[in-house]
Write an enzyme that holds these catalytic residues in place. Sequence first.
Site, PDB file in Angstrom:
ATOM      1  CB  SER A  38      -0.925   0.013   1.208  1.00 23.75           C
ATOM      2  OG  SER A  38      -0.198   0.306   2.366  1.00 23.75           O
ATOM      3  CE  LYS A  91      -2.914   2.528   4.328  1.00 24.39           C
ATOM      4  NZ  LYS A  91      -2.264   1.317   4.295  1.00 24.39           N
TER       5      LYS A  91
END
Lengths: 168, 161
Positions: A38, A91
């Site tokens: 990701s 993230k």
Amino acid sequence: MGTPSVLWNITKKCFTVGVITLTVSDLFASIAPVRGASMSPTFNPKTNSLLDSLSDDRVLVEKLCLRNYKFSHGDVIVFSSPNNHKEKYIKRIVGLPGDWVGTIYDVVHIPEGHCWVEGDNSASSLDSRSFGPVPLGLVKGRVTHVLWPPHRVGSVDRKTSQNRVSNS
Amino acid sequence: MKQWRIIAKEAIARASIIGKFLCLLHVTDAYVLSSNHVVGPSMLPTLNITGDVVLVEHLSHRLGKLGSGDLVLVRSPLDPKKTLTKRIVAMEGDKVTFSLDPTRSHSSRSLVVPKGHVWIQGDNLYVSRDSRHFGPLPYGLIEGKVFMRVWPPSSFGFLGE
């Protein structure tokens, strides 16, 4: 009579080392593996299904930012998932409290004490686009350096895309 | 020269003992037991308005042993530097009915607490700022379970259901 005291000494040493490690990793810095694609290409740029755990990146997570919870746009953070506290995600912060962030469907206002996080690889990332703004209290640290693999050791840059966020 | 070396050795030994002690203190405080000063009217009548000192244990939320009715210390979702003390009213999957303004009983709403969240409320519904305002709370924001009051001495004891 020598064995019990040797055992006791070893136990004591292990306990001390454990306590010190835990304190340092809580207050200053720790090392964490990055799973999944990701955050590609920042972490795990090429993923092969075989040997996955060996080729995973290891990153340095600093905890000093947790003393005052000050973050800037583009910081890479570790936080526990709002839906499952046992899972940790890595993230990048896109929006901070008070910002308006544009998504595909609409524009979202970030409430007080929250942030908007997204993975660098938007095609395969589970992030604020699916679970909404994340409370800053769930943040566990900030990623500053890549430590492994050796050929990509270095600091992690701040990356921002100005056109998506507007501060009102 | 030699005696300086002895003094330095002694100093390092003392410092390492103090360092180890501080580490042990941090681990105890973060993973086992800590004390916390609770101020504010939101938990009346369970906790006093002037401020009680309570003991918080940090084991049961890691083991998943929390249930509705427990007093918990949580990190505020609106300001991560602050902590709140509230009561868990419903766990994930439970249905809650609440009204934002308890003086008007007809304005009630109900919802199901989503996965990985809990619903917390203060005991004093009139002034408490809780899940009725900011919604279900992610389980990861729970810091510990409040189980005992140690100050003031007149109300020393366990905090029951």
